[in-house]
Write a protein that holds these residues in place. Sequence first.
Motif, mmCIF file in Angstrom:
data_model
loop_
_atom_site.group_PDB
_atom_site.id
_atom_site.type_symbol
_atom_site.label_atom_id
_atom_site.label_comp_id
_atom_site.label_asym_id
_atom_site.label_seq_id
_atom_site.Cartn_x
_atom_site.Cartn_y
_atom_site.Cartn_z
ATOM 1 N N GLY A 1 -1.817 -3.480 15.188
ATOM 2 C CA GLY A 1 -1.313 -4.330 14.120
ATOM 3 C C GLY A 1 -1.073 -3.597 12.819
ATOM 4 N N ALA A 2 -0.766 -2.286 12.895
ATOM 5 C CA ALA A 2 -0.676 -1.439 11.701
ATOM 6 C C ALA A 2 0.350 -1.933 10.690
ATOM 7 C CB ALA A 2 -0.349 -0.006 12.108
ATOM 8 N N VAL A 3 1.530 -2.310 11.151
ATOM 9 C CA VAL A 3 2.587 -2.713 10.222
ATOM 10 C C VAL A 3 2.202 -3.983 9.473
ATOM 11 C CG1 VAL A 3 4.979 -3.458 10.013
ATOM 12 C CG2 VAL A 3 4.398 -1.579 11.565
ATOM 13 N N GLU A 4 1.685 -4.969 10.207
ATOM 14 C CA GLU A 4 1.279 -6.223 9.566
ATOM 15 C C GLU A 4 0.144 -5.987 8.568
ATOM 16 O OE1 GLU A 4 1.756 -5.748 12.802
ATOM 17 O OE2 GLU A 4 3.643 -6.887 12.944
ATOM 18 N N ILE A 5 -0.789 -5.127 8.935
ATOM 19 C CA ILE A 5 -1.893 -4.817 8.021
ATOM 20 C C ILE A 5 -1.361 -4.120 6.770
ATOM 21 C CG2 ILE A 5 -3.950 -3.381 7.720
ATOM 22 C CD1 ILE A 5 -4.643 -3.969 10.640
ATOM 23 N N ALA A 6 -0.449 -3.164 6.953
ATOM 24 C CA ALA A 6 0.111 -2.437 5.815
ATOM 25 C C ALA A 6 0.854 -3.392 4.888
ATOM 26 C CB ALA A 6 1.043 -1.330 6.297
ATOM 27 N N ARG A 7 1.608 -4.314 5.468
ATOM 28 C CA ARG A 7 2.315 -5.296 4.642
ATOM 29 C C ARG A 7 1.328 -6.177 3.889
ATOM 30 N NH1 ARG A 7 6.489 -6.785 9.472
ATOM 31 N NH2 ARG A 7 8.114 -5.223 9.007
ATOM 32 N N GLY A 8 0.236 -6.551 4.574
ATOM 33 C CA GLY A 8 -0.780 -7.368 3.924
ATOM 34 C C GLY A 8 -1.444 -6.643 2.772
ATOM 35 N N VAL A 9 -1.706 -5.340 2.953
ATOM 36 C CA VAL A 9 -2.301 -4.543 1.884
ATOM 37 C C VAL A 9 -1.363 -4.492 0.685
ATOM 38 C CG1 VAL A 9 -2.950 -2.198 1.208
ATOM 39 C CG2 VAL A 9 -3.776 -3.148 3.371
ATOM 40 N N ARG A 10 -0.094 -4.255 0.942
ATOM 41 C CA ARG A 10 0.882 -4.189 -0.160
ATOM 42 C C ARG A 10 0.938 -5.519 -0.908
ATOM 43 N NH1 ARG A 10 5.284 -0.936 -1.544
ATOM 44 N NH2 ARG A 10 6.781 -2.022 -2.867
ATOM 45 N N GLU A 11 1.023 -6.610 -0.161
ATOM 46 C CA GLU A 11 1.086 -7.928 -0.797
ATOM 47 C C GLU A 11 -0.181 -8.233 -1.582
ATOM 48 O OE1 GLU A 11 1.854 -10.506 2.470
ATOM 49 O OE2 GLU A 11 3.904 -9.735 2.796
ATOM 50 N N GLY A 12 -1.338 -7.862 -1.016
ATOM 51 C CA GLY A 12 -2.610 -8.107 -1.689
ATOM 52 C C GLY A 12 -2.727 -7.329 -2.985
ATOM 53 N N LEU A 13 -2.276 -6.083 -2.966
ATOM 54 C CA LEU A 13 -2.325 -5.261 -4.177
ATOM 55 C C LEU A 13 -1.410 -5.820 -5.258
ATOM 56 C CD1 LEU A 13 -2.281 -1.723 -2.517
ATOM 57 C CD2 LEU A 13 -4.188 -2.716 -3.795
ATOM 58 N N LEU A 14 -0.200 -6.186 -4.872
ATOM 59 C CA LEU A 14 0.740 -6.741 -5.851
ATOM 60 C C LEU A 14 0.212 -8.049 -6.443
ATOM 61 C CD1 LEU A 14 4.131 -6.032 -4.029
ATOM 62 C CD2 LEU A 14 3.241 -4.882 -6.064
ATOM 63 N N ALA A 15 -0.388 -8.888 -5.579
ATOM 64 C CA ALA A 15 -0.943 -10.153 -6.058
ATOM 65 C C ALA A 15 -2.090 -9.933 -7.035
ATOM 66 C CB ALA A 15 -1.418 -10.989 -4.867
ATOM 67 N N ALA A 16 -2.780 -8.795 -6.896
ATOM 68 C CA ALA A 16 -3.900 -8.467 -7.788
ATOM 69 C C ALA A 16 -3.435 -7.761 -9.058
ATOM 70 C CB ALA A 16 -4.918 -7.597 -7.047
ATOM 71 N N GLY A 17 -2.132 -7.625 -9.215
ATOM 72 C CA GLY A 17 -1.591 -6.998 -10.409
ATOM 73 C C GLY A 17 -1.556 -5.487 -10.375
ATOM 74 N N VAL A 18 -1.661 -4.910 -9.187
ATOM 75 C CA VAL A 18 -1.618 -3.452 -9.048
ATOM 76 C C VAL A 18 -0.178 -2.985 -8.892
ATOM 77 C CG1 VAL A 18 -2.371 -1.473 -7.666
ATOM 78 C CG2 VAL A 18 -3.891 -3.447 -7.950
ATOM 79 N N GLU A 19 0.217 -2.007 -9.665
ATOM 80 C CA GLU A 19 1.546 -1.430 -9.542
ATOM 81 C C GLU A 19 1.541 -0.404 -8.416
ATOM 82 O OE1 GLU A 19 4.809 1.283 -12.042
ATOM 83 O OE2 GLU A 19 2.975 0.542 -13.032
ATOM 84 N N ILE A 20 2.505 -0.499 -7.512
ATOM 85 C CA ILE A 20 2.575 0.415 -6.368
ATOM 86 C C ILE A 20 3.730 1.376 -6.590
ATOM 87 C CG2 ILE A 20 2.844 0.607 -3.869
ATOM 88 C CD1 ILE A 20 1.738 -2.246 -3.655
ATOM 89 N N THR A 21 3.398 2.643 -6.747
ATOM 90 C CA THR A 21 4.420 3.656 -6.991
ATOM 91 C C THR A 21 3.921 5.024 -6.553
ATOM 92 O OG1 THR A 21 5.857 4.635 -8.684
ATOM 93 C CG2 THR A 21 3.628 4.103 -9.353
ATOM 94 N N SER A 22 4.828 5.900 -6.201
ATOM 95 C CA SER A 22 4.465 7.257 -5.788
ATOM 96 C C SER A 22 3.803 8.005 -6.945
ATOM 97 C CB SER A 22 5.696 8.015 -5.321
ATOM 98 O OG SER A 22 5.399 9.388 -5.098
ATOM 99 N N PHE A 23 2.900 8.910 -6.614
ATOM 100 C CA PHE A 23 2.254 9.741 -7.621
ATOM 101 C C PHE A 23 3.154 10.912 -8.028
ATOM 102 C CE2 PHE A 23 0.914 10.993 -3.376
ATOM 103 C CZ PHE A 23 1.257 12.330 -3.343
ATOM 104 N N VAL A 24 4.285 11.080 -7.355
ATOM 105 C CA VAL A 24 5.219 12.143 -7.678
ATOM 106 C C VAL A 24 6.359 11.566 -8.499
ATOM 107 C CG1 VAL A 24 6.831 13.846 -6.752
ATOM 108 C CG2 VAL A 24 4.688 13.406 -5.557
ATOM 109 N N SER A 25 6.639 12.171 -9.660
ATOM 110 C CA SER A 25 7.718 11.686 -10.502
ATOM 111 C C SER A 25 9.047 11.864 -9.807
ATOM 112 C CB SER A 25 7.791 12.406 -11.829
ATOM 113 O OG SER A 25 6.575 12.843 -12.266
ATOM 114 N N ALA A 26 9.921 10.944 -10.088
ATOM 115 C CA ALA A 26 11.264 10.994 -9.486
ATOM 116 C C ALA A 26 12.029 12.185 -10.034
ATOM 117 C CB ALA A 26 11.999 9.714 -9.804
#
Length: 256
Positions: free
Chosen positions: A231-256
Amino acid sequence: MAGSVIDLNSDLGEGFGNWPLGDDEALLDVVTSANVACGFHAGDPTVLRRVTERAAERGVTIGAQVGYRDLPGFGRRFIDMEPHELVNDIIYQIGALDGLAKVAGTAVRYVKPHGALYNAIVTHEEQAAAVVEAVSRYDTSLPLMGLPGSEVLRQAEAAGLTTVHESFADRAYTPEGRLVSRRQPGAIVHEPDAVVERSVRMATKGTVEAIDGSSVAVSPRSLCVHGDTRGAVEIARGVREGLLAAGVEITSFVSA
């Protein structure tokens, strides 16, 4: 921690020939960084070119996931190598993936050791030094990702490399902040809700519950969501959604 920012990474490109492993396409829509195999523990040139191209199309940062030369063991068996041989193997792997990334219009932007090598260099001074030397000789601008408090990150910082502290969404921790061996029961957290809760706690509070129930301090800039578990994909999607709902910004640590 208000205003938390975190990167989501996953191990990709681990199929080989006709044997796929994980859903690279789906995970590339979730993560911000891809730890791409380099052909030593998994992956082949066709698989790796496809993943680097798809990552480039989505703007996902590519990292070289270097490991022991151990396809049968998937790089999860410790190998007592001569340090200079390990240096050369790592340079070889980074260069191979960097070539494929270049063809895709991008480049390798960081390095993350894989499997048994990742765990060994938490404490193994000689192999940690070999990893640091390899990255330094290839490109000193490449960040090195690893476990907080590890020997390899200590040496990398001393050598002037950029280091990236990593935590794991679905791996159990010891009270000392190390990963519980996959050979031990309870090493993998399979319950999706628990994985999401742990991820949000690590990103917002900087702690994780160890296998004995104690609280361990972590400071992740990147959070790994494995792509080869049930269930890796569903779990990964859940983690992303949970982080965003908690107000966490999701972005790469490498500058564009």
